[in-house]
Write a protein that holds these residues in place. Structure first.
Motif, PDB file in Angstrom:
ATOM      1  N   THR A  33       0.850  -1.177   0.000  1.00  0.00           N
ATOM      2  CA  THR A  33       0.000   0.000   0.000  1.00  0.00           C
ATOM      3  C   THR A  33       0.893   1.236   0.000  1.00  0.00           C
ATOM      4  O   THR A  33       2.115   1.143   0.218  1.00  0.00           O
ATOM      5  CB  THR A  33      -0.893   0.038   1.242  1.00  0.00           C
ATOM      6  N   GLU A  34       0.310   2.396  -0.219  1.00  0.00           N
ATOM      7  CA  GLU A  34       1.115   3.618  -0.158  1.00  0.00           C
ATOM      8  C   GLU A  34       1.741   3.770   1.220  1.00  0.00           C
ATOM      9  O   GLU A  34       2.904   4.158   1.349  1.00  0.00           O
ATOM     10  CB  GLU A  34       0.259   4.832  -0.489  1.00  0.00           C
ATOM     11  N   SER A  35       0.976   3.441   2.248  1.00  0.00           N
ATOM     12  CA  SER A  35       1.503   3.512   3.609  1.00  0.00           C
ATOM     13  C   SER A  35       2.640   2.516   3.803  1.00  0.00           C
ATOM     14  O   SER A  35       3.673   2.834   4.412  1.00  0.00           O
ATOM     15  CB  SER A  35       0.386   3.226   4.617  1.00  0.00           C
ATOM     16  N   GLY A  36       2.480   1.303   3.262  1.00  0.00           N
ATOM     17  CA  GLY A  36       3.529   0.302   3.379  1.00  0.00           C
ATOM     18  C   GLY A  36       4.780   0.697   2.638  1.00  0.00           C
ATOM     19  O   GLY A  36       5.903   0.453   3.097  1.00  0.00           O
ATOM     20  N   ALA A  37       4.615   1.335   1.477  1.00  0.00           N
ATOM     21  CA  ALA A  37       5.758   1.807   0.718  1.00  0.00           C
ATOM     22  C   ALA A  37       6.519   2.874   1.499  1.00  0.00           C
ATOM     23  O   ALA A  37       7.755   2.867   1.551  1.00  0.00           O
ATOM     24  CB  ALA A  37       5.301   2.362  -0.626  1.00  0.00           C
ATOM     25  N   LYS A  38       5.782   3.760   2.131  1.00  0.00           N
ATOM     26  CA  LYS A  38       6.433   4.809   2.917  1.00  0.00           C
ATOM     27  C   LYS A  38       7.128   4.230   4.139  1.00  0.00           C
ATOM     28  O   LYS A  38       8.157   4.747   4.583  1.00  0.00           O
ATOM     29  CB  LYS A  38       5.406   5.874   3.303  1.00  0.00           C
ATOM     30  N   ASP A  39       6.587   3.130   4.672  1.00  0.00           N
ATOM     31  CA  ASP A  39       7.271   2.436   5.775  1.00  0.00           C
ATOM     32  C   ASP A  39       8.637   1.910   5.312  1.00  0.00           C
ATOM     33  O   ASP A  39       9.613   1.945   6.066  1.00  0.00           O
ATOM     34  CB  ASP A  39       6.428   1.262   6.279  1.00  0.00           C
ATOM     35  N   ALA A  40       8.698   1.422   4.063  1.00  0.00           N
ATOM     36  CA  ALA A  40       9.971   0.938   3.517  1.00  0.00           C
ATOM     37  C   ALA A  40      10.964   2.084   3.384  1.00  0.00           C
ATOM     38  O   ALA A  40      12.163   1.922   3.670  1.00  0.00           O
ATOM     39  CB  ALA A  40       9.739   0.275   2.162  1.00  0.00           C
TER      40      ALA A  40
END
Length: 215
Positions: A196-203
């Motif tokens: 997700t966009e949130s998961g990508a930003k977590d990376a």
């Protein structure tokens, strides 16, 4: 963008460290790790060259991290070589994982995921659930790669990392000028892998955290 996996002419890249870093600055990078391909035959020379590239921090607004990518190293030699790299001053130790694109020795992912001196397992291909669990337990970061060929298994890596709690980072594995990317492109590639966009930003935050740990 913080990129923890790149190459220069000191292995199989096309650019001098100075040109690599300058192009990264233009792309808006905050930090870049120089991680040329290493084994026992060239480890010291590569780390010496990468350390010298830190002079570029004095001129441009970017952090230049010293590292290596242990490449096609026999699995039993990964832990002692990663330890030696750290002792010689490596700030980032990447291991060339079991990509489906090259004939990497079986057991490389397992040895890397279990090693306290390995920071990132790059393009780990069809990594097993067991190895992902081990990487999560040992805080070995798993790579979502933008590099053609290696990126064919990004979705598999992302799915298992999310399922078993391993930390993901997005790297370019840059070899040529056109391999460098912007934040926007990195976001699209991470989301294309199934995040997700949130998961990508977590990376992205995981990359920032790793860079911040290096003093």
């Amino acid at each position: 963008m913080i990129d923890l996996h790149t190459h220069t002419i000191f292995s199989d890249g096309e650019l001098l460290p100075s040109e690599l870093v300058r192009r990264a600055v233009i792309h808006g990078y905050e930090a870049i790790a120089i991680t040329d391909h290493a084994d026992y035959t060239n480890l010291e020379q590569l780390l010496d060259a990468a350390k010298k590239a830190k002079y570029l921090e004095e001129e441009w607004d970017i952090r230049v991290l010293t590292g290596v990518e242990l490449t096609h190293v026999p699995p039993r030699k990964i832990a002692p070589m990663a330890k030696k790299a750290k002792e010689l001053g490596a700030e980032i130790v990447v291991v060339h994982g079991e990509t489906i694109y090259e004939p990497v020795a079986p057991g490389t992912n397992a040895a890397s995921a279990a090693c306290e001196y390995v920071d990132i397992l790059a393009h780990p291909g069809l990594i097993s659930e067991e190895d992902v669990r081990t990487a999560a337990d040992n805080n070995v970061l798993l790579e979502i790669t933008t590099r053609n060929g290696h990126n064919r298994t990004n979705g598999h890596v992302a799915r298992l990392a999310l399922e078993f709690g391993a930390t993901l980072v997005v790297n370019t594995d840059t070899h040529a000028p056109e391999d460098l990317i912007t934040d926007e492109t990195a976001l699209k590639i991470a989301m294309g892998a199934g995040l997700t966009e949130s998961g990508a930003k977590d990376a992205f935050e995981a990359s920032k955290k790793k860079a911040a740990e290096i003093v």
